[in-house]
Design a protein around this motif. Structure first.
Motif, PDB file in Angstrom:
ATOM      1  N   UNK A 241      14.270 -37.901  27.390  1.00  0.00           N
ATOM      2  CA  UNK A 241      14.943 -37.658  26.112  1.00  0.00           C
ATOM      3  C   UNK A 241      15.853 -38.827  25.748  1.00  0.00           C
ATOM      4  N   UNK A 242      16.560 -39.350  26.741  1.00  0.00           N
ATOM      5  CA  UNK A 242      17.457 -40.469  26.490  1.00  0.00           C
ATOM      6  C   UNK A 242      16.683 -41.690  25.998  1.00  0.00           C
ATOM      7  N   UNK A 243      15.518 -41.920  26.581  1.00  0.00           N
ATOM      8  CA  UNK A 243      14.693 -43.054  26.159  1.00  0.00           C
ATOM      9  C   UNK A 243      14.213 -42.878  24.724  1.00  0.00           C
ATOM     10  N   UNK A 244      13.772 -41.660  24.388  1.00  0.00           N
ATOM     11  CA  UNK A 244      13.277 -41.409  23.037  1.00  0.00           C
ATOM     12  C   UNK A 244      14.411 -41.513  22.024  1.00  0.00           C
ATOM     13  N   UNK A 249      16.763 -44.649  17.448  1.00  0.00           N
ATOM     14  CA  UNK A 249      17.794 -45.492  16.841  1.00  0.00           C
ATOM     15  C   UNK A 249      17.227 -46.848  16.426  1.00  0.00           C
ATOM     16  N   UNK A 250      16.340 -47.379  17.252  1.00  0.00           N
ATOM     17  CA  UNK A 250      15.705 -48.662  16.916  1.00  0.00           C
ATOM     18  C   UNK A 250      14.775 -48.512  15.712  1.00  0.00           C
ATOM     19  N   UNK A 251      14.089 -47.391  15.634  1.00  0.00           N
ATOM     20  CA  UNK A 251      13.210 -47.138  14.484  1.00  0.00           C
ATOM     21  C   UNK A 251      14.034 -47.083  13.199  1.00  0.00           C
ATOM     22  N   UNK A 282      14.518 -32.053  19.454  1.00  0.00           N
ATOM     23  CA  UNK A 282      15.926 -32.295  19.182  1.00  0.00           C
ATOM     24  C   UNK A 282      16.320 -33.739  18.959  1.00  0.00           C
ATOM     25  N   UNK A 283      15.356 -34.597  18.645  1.00  0.00           N
ATOM     26  CA  UNK A 283      15.683 -36.007  18.406  1.00  0.00           C
ATOM     27  C   UNK A 283      16.206 -36.205  16.993  1.00  0.00           C
TER      28      UNK A 283
END
Length: 342
Positions: A241-244, A249-251, A282-283
């Protein structure tokens, strides 16, 4: 002054965790403690399965579990910094969240039944001689006031059949006043014991032929559309989840046309839209996705079940050629690759 309530003991390992142990502590709270309780509440509150009488399918039940989990994760993150709003009973908090989510599901899927339930609850709480109370297994039970004092158990045995065959039902049943005191008292009298509130709603709805033919779903921040995602696909480890979250944020930092070209066409190995998965895990909510695409939320909701879009459709919305959409998506992927490597 009474001291402020402290957080539940089961939360202490997470609240006191270091950066290295926080993910493990959070995963224990959610997966080991919360998920079994959430599943238990949903299956006690809703009829789960693929029968015509079911309220919800197994896949939809899994989506509700994910919805409760998303809200729980947000609350747990807030708990780290908001010391003035402790969770003194973790199991109680999770159970109440699950019940509220089930109620919201029923409100959207069965609006007429939900309205009837509110009417019945009002009559039960504002009529002398009637009462509604919470049973030991946390269900709402109703009946005559003296039954509440004696804590009689809720019983229903052949009541609907005997009522439907009766020629002496209150005239209010045919006059549109389905929640009258007379009708409710007649039902309790025939049953001879308390009923759960849900059973009372079912009986009155069937007698009065109150039915919901079409589910009514409102468009809001929590709306995620109708799509098939299994529970295994929705479950993620805390590290994943942390990676996604970092990738999202980069997207969002991409130029607008690159974001649109990438997000509206993004699909998984099975060809399904990745964008529809983000609210479920939940992203990002529908509103946040719409903001990232710089389009109204209701317009994105209209496109939801059509995702992923073909390049020609995206090209029309951006007023560019299909090849330019391909180039924009390629540039977005290259930039994300560089940023994530850093």
């Amino acid at each position: 002054m009474e001291p402020a309530p402290d957080n539940d003991e089961v939360l202490k390992p997470y609240l006191w965790a270091t950066a290295e142990t926080e993910a493990s502590a959070l995963e224990h709270l959610v997966c080991k403690l919360a998920h079994p309780l959430i599943n238990e509440v949903i299956r006690s509150k809703l009829r789960v399965g693929h029968l015509s009488s079911s309220d919800i399918t197994d896949d939809e039940a899994s989506e509700l579990v994910s919805e409760v989990t998303i809200k729980l994760l947000g609350r747990l993150r807030e708990l780290k910094s908001d010391t003035d709003r402790p969770i003194s009973n973790f199991r109680g908090y999770v159970a109440v969240s699950a019940y509220h989510t089930c109620d919201e599901f029923l409100r959207k899927k069965y609006p007429r039944r939900y309205s009837l339930k509110n009417q019945l609850r009002y009559v039960l709480t504002h009529s002398r001689g009637l009462a509604i109370w919470t049973s030991e297994d946390q269900k709402q039970v109703c009946g005559f006031s003296e039954w509440a004092q004696l804590r009689h158990s809720a019983i229903r045995a052949g009541l609907r059949e005997s009522l439907s065959q009766s020629s002496q039902l209150p005239t209010t049943l045919t006059s549109g006043k389905f929640t009258s005191l007379q009708l409710i008292a007649e039902i309790f009298d025939r049953n001879g014991a308390p009923l759960t509130l849900d059973d009372l709603v079912t009986i009155v709805a069937e007698l009065a032929q109150i039915k919901d033919n079409q589910p009514q779903i409102s468009i809001d921040d929590d709306y995620v559309g109708s799509y098939a995602v299994s529970r295994q696909e929705a479950d993620m480890s805390i590290d994943q989840r942390s990676q996604v979250e970092r990738l999202w944020l980069e997207v969002c930092a991409l130029p607008l046309r690159q974001r649109v070209a990438l997000l509206l066409s993004l699909r998984d190995a099975n060809g399904r839209a990745v964008l529809t998965l983000l609210p479920l895990i939940g992203i990002a909510s529908l509103r946040q996705l719409a903001d990232a695409l710089e389009m109204p939320a209701d317009k994105l909701a209209e496109l939801w079940n059509k995702l992923p879009l073909e390049d020609t459709t995206i090209a029309e919305s951006l007023r560019v050629t299909r090849q330019q959409v391909i180039n924009l998506r390629k540039s977005a992927r290259s930039r994300l690759a560089r940023r994530t490597r850093k």
